[in-house]
Motif scaffolding. Sequence first.
Motif, short mmCIF file in Angstrom:
data_model
loop_
_atom_site.label_atom_id
_atom_site.label_comp_id
_atom_site.label_asym_id
_atom_site.label_seq_id
_atom_site.Cartn_x
_atom_site.Cartn_y
_atom_site.Cartn_z
N UNK A 535 0.83 -1.21 0.00
CA UNK A 535 0.00 0.00 0.00
C UNK A 535 0.86 1.26 0.00
N UNK A 536 1.88 1.29 0.86
CA UNK A 536 2.71 2.50 0.99
C UNK A 536 3.49 2.78 -0.28
N UNK A 537 3.96 1.71 -0.95
CA UNK A 537 4.79 1.89 -2.15
C UNK A 537 3.97 1.92 -3.42
N UNK A 538 2.67 1.69 -3.29
CA UNK A 538 1.82 1.71 -4.48
C UNK A 538 2.09 0.56 -5.43
N UNK A 539 2.46 -0.59 -4.89
CA UNK A 539 2.69 -1.76 -5.73
C UNK A 539 1.35 -2.22 -6.30
N UNK A 540 1.27 -2.30 -7.61
CA UNK A 540 0.00 -2.60 -8.26
C UNK A 540 -0.20 -4.04 -8.66
N UNK A 541 0.58 -4.93 -8.12
CA UNK A 541 0.46 -6.35 -8.46
C UNK A 541 -0.70 -6.96 -7.66
N UNK A 542 -1.90 -6.91 -8.25
CA UNK A 542 -3.08 -7.35 -7.51
C UNK A 542 -3.14 -8.87 -7.31
N UNK A 543 -2.51 -9.62 -8.20
CA UNK A 543 -2.46 -11.07 -7.99
C UNK A 543 -1.60 -11.41 -6.77
N UNK A 546 -3.73 -10.64 -3.77
CA UNK A 546 -4.69 -11.71 -3.51
C UNK A 546 -4.01 -12.90 -2.84
N UNK A 547 -2.81 -13.21 -3.30
CA UNK A 547 -2.06 -14.32 -2.70
C UNK A 547 -1.77 -14.02 -1.23
N UNK A 548 -1.32 -12.80 -0.93
CA UNK A 548 -1.00 -12.43 0.45
C UNK A 548 -2.25 -12.48 1.32
N UNK A 549 -3.37 -12.01 0.79
CA UNK A 549 -4.61 -12.04 1.55
C UNK A 549 -5.02 -13.48 1.88
N UNK A 550 -4.86 -14.36 0.91
CA UNK A 550 -5.19 -15.77 1.17
C UNK A 550 -4.25 -16.39 2.20
N UNK A 573 -11.44 -13.24 -1.99
CA UNK A 573 -12.41 -13.78 -2.94
C UNK A 573 -12.91 -12.68 -3.87
N UNK A 574 -13.20 -11.52 -3.30
CA UNK A 574 -13.66 -10.40 -4.13
C UNK A 574 -12.59 -9.99 -5.14
N UNK A 575 -11.36 -9.90 -4.68
CA UNK A 575 -10.27 -9.50 -5.56
C UNK A 575 -10.03 -10.56 -6.64
N UNK A 576 -10.11 -11.82 -6.24
CA UNK A 576 -9.93 -12.89 -7.21
C UNK A 576 -10.98 -12.84 -8.30
N UNK A 580 -10.52 -12.31 -12.21
CA UNK A 580 -10.79 -13.54 -12.95
C UNK A 580 -9.75 -14.61 -12.67
N UNK A 581 -9.21 -14.59 -11.46
CA UNK A 581 -8.12 -15.51 -11.08
C UNK A 581 -8.73 -16.71 -10.37
N UNK A 582 -8.87 -17.80 -11.09
CA UNK A 582 -9.53 -18.98 -10.52
C UNK A 582 -8.81 -19.51 -9.28
#
Length: 985
Positions: A535-543, A546-550, A573-576, A580-582
């Motif tokens: 969040x602080x660095x603005x890293x935009x790797x949403x996959x 999602x992995x970190x959240x899981x 789950x919402x982010x996935x 469209x990341x199964x």
Amino acid sequence: MPGDGGMTIAQTGIGPSGIGLGVGGGWHDEGMSLIVQTADMVGRDAELALLGDALRRAAAGETASVLVGGEAGIGKSRLLREFRADVAAHATVLTGWCLDYGATPAPYAPLPAILRGALAELSDAAAETAGAAREALRLLLPELGDGPLDRATIAPEGLREAIANVLEAAAARRPVVVIVEDLHWADDATLSMLSFLLRALSGQRVLFVLTCRVDEVRRGGAVRTFLVEAERARLLDRVALSRLEPAQVRTMVESLHGPIGDAAFARLLDRSEGVPFFVEELACNALGPLPESLRDVLLVRFDALSDDAKRVVRTVSGSDGAVEHELLSELAGLADERLDVGIREAVSAAVLAVRAGDAYGFRHALLREAVHDDLLPGERARLHRAYAEALERRAERPGSCLESALAFHWHQAHDARRALVAAIGAMERAKNSYAFSTAARFGELALELWDQVPDAVDATGLTHLTLLSRLGSILRNAGYDERALTVVNLALDEADDQTPAVVRVKLLRDKALYLQNLGRPGSVELLSQALEVMDDAGVGDERLRAMLLNFLAGRYMVEARTEMAIQTAGEALRLGRELGADSAISVAANILGACLLHSGDVDGSLRSFAVAWEHARAHDAKLRYWVNYSDALSTLGRYREALLTAETGIAHARQLGLERTSGSILTQNMVEPLLELGEIDRVEELLAKDLAGRTYRIFRVYTTASRIRALLWRGRLDEATALFDEWRRTMHTAAQVERQVWYSIIETEIAIALAGGRGLDAADVLERMLDDAGPRTEHTARRLLDGGLIVAALRATGQHERAARLADRVRSAWRDGDCVVRHPGWDVTLFALLAGTAEALRAALPATDGNDAPAVFAVVVRLELARALVAQRGDRAEAASALTAAGDIAERIAHARLQTEIAEFREATGLGAASSRGDGTELTAREAQVLELLAEGLSNRQIAERLFISIKTVSVHVSAILRKLGVATRTEAAARHRGAALVKS
């Protein structure tokens, strides 16, 4: 290093050193060997017979493998040479050698030669035998295919499965003997593979024979751990070779040189100390003065060689394996004619031996060590440099796998830069072959060399931070979690504000995983910190997010922080779904399914698992679903459904060629329901196949708990207690971060207390659980059900007041919401045991016989019914029938403690004693009941229904009755019974 034995049938391909004998090396006929004649084998008839017996057992489908142990020179290789000659006509013999590359051994060193031999034996069928995982064989045998190998299509377990399939197919044709020489030099990848194969091929027509200098295996080392675990699991029988007796030494000497004088023999015996190799070496110098040191003994033949022959021998000493003629010619620097004369002289003097194809090696490892150690430091460095330069030229050939040898030789040549490059190359190749332990050693060598190379970044194309990160991952996959943690800490210390944020995020994630694998706290904080850095660095790797959240949701789940887990998994789950990341969707739904179960929403849990399955597109996601869903079903007490789910997953693993590997994770989920259902034989079979290789510490915690329960089931209380004491601290540490481990400790302590007849201690443990202020999960229900067993045990030993108090507490906890999900039938069973009345216990019998009912309750409820009837002066016939039924079930499920309790109660009360028919025939009470009904003309099924026992049990009783009465048919038995009744009347 092979000893004095040579190649035998079904051995071809590269030599032990892996440095280029070529694929078409051909067979080596020991009958054509240039080695000088050595003595006949002396004093090993018994050991040879033991090997022969082991092969006969293996050929009959029994588990039989052997460790041939003894000191250097004791005759291990010679024994196996004789054994190979004895069995070559009716068995396929495959031999491979472990190699001494010091701290950086070559991965899977003995396997290429073994595999090539097995594939040659299979001939035209070789291409199909490895199954779905056959492409993985190219990791060790590049010549099996054309073009580059796509490692992304090969699962880490695929290589193991492919090798097992090949050996299994070869064994289907005729028995197979797999010989692995010099296990004391084995790398961790080889040990892990052998541990797997010993279990996977158990019961196949495969005999493993391993040789090892057991006295040189260091305590706490990987080889010692492998041997201890293999022998404890009864996978290996040990054949220990001892030194020769004086009479045997004389026989050996005289077979070589004829009669020897007493004085000379006494000196030789004193110097050799009965070690066959030293006897042979000293006998060669019997007419001269005896050397004063072992090194001199070993160098006697070498010192007698000409200068050219010595040059040849010194050159060969630079490799710990066989050296092909072409390479030897290049390195020795002699003209062809002089080279041939030197080789012939060294072979004729029995210093060198001809190996497969056109290669040469030392006749014994000790000779090689003595010659190599005799080199001056400068000579040694130049020799290894020459080897390295020659091998680098060969490394350009397609299919070459020389990185490990290059790392070894450049390191020995003190060329840090080239050794570093080679070590990283060897690390990558070993990692790509899933030989993670070996990759770790090369990675650590690279780390050691890094500071010695000023331009390390330019030389390797890596930064120091990248090497640390990569090595940490390798160490984790190798099971070295402590070292992985150390390395990732070094990487985090090195990272600064200039380090890309995504790199720091991944390092924090990695450290969280390593702590998780060790069962230690801190993962939640690290994963939260990683998300903050994003969040602080603005890293935009949403996959990645999602992995970190899981990962974070998973940690909340195992810590029983259920609300936080549901919230975090919902966000993943919402982010996935947005991405469209199964895979992200499937993992999140899996976590939600487990959490909803433990919050009491069974319907919501099952719906979530359905979503997880819907999005489990990848094989890994499917296997994850079967693992987690089967565990949830087991928690619900739906044991047979849990088994079916796990077995469905195993069938999928089988299609992928991973039945014995990834499938083994699912088989672990079978152990708990199988224990509940009383299928102890299957439990022990599954636990016996548990890999002895390294695994994550947290996984081993659960496996160990299952082992303790199985030991207690069999009545092995001392072993179970010792194992629990050994693991107690680790379990308690893990319980701080995994709530299920805490419940597992409660279960284990209760089981140990009950097995030891300490009902009061078991009650204390259960009340400790009830008093605990920590979060509750659905594992509470099964432990409360155990409360019925504890109350029954207290009542049986006269502790009525404590039994009544505990019964009140358990009843209140069950009714007041300490658990929210209960399996049908558990209520009536529990309340019947808590009440202890004949009426309640009798009414509970159908529930205990339910399809998913835990097996021990079918025994305990009947035993308690018999006790209640006796105490209340009720129907002794009904009490005897209940006790007999309890005994039948306890015997069927082989529960040692319950069998003992039933026998003691029977003896104390006289219930169910054997009855005399008046004609000298003694039948047990149950057999008398069966005979009575049999005489009425009832079928086995009808008798089973009448007596509340299985048809199989009835059949066993009928067979016993026919045998005791000495009759052949049921009709004859009925007639005999009616005749005996008339006599009595």
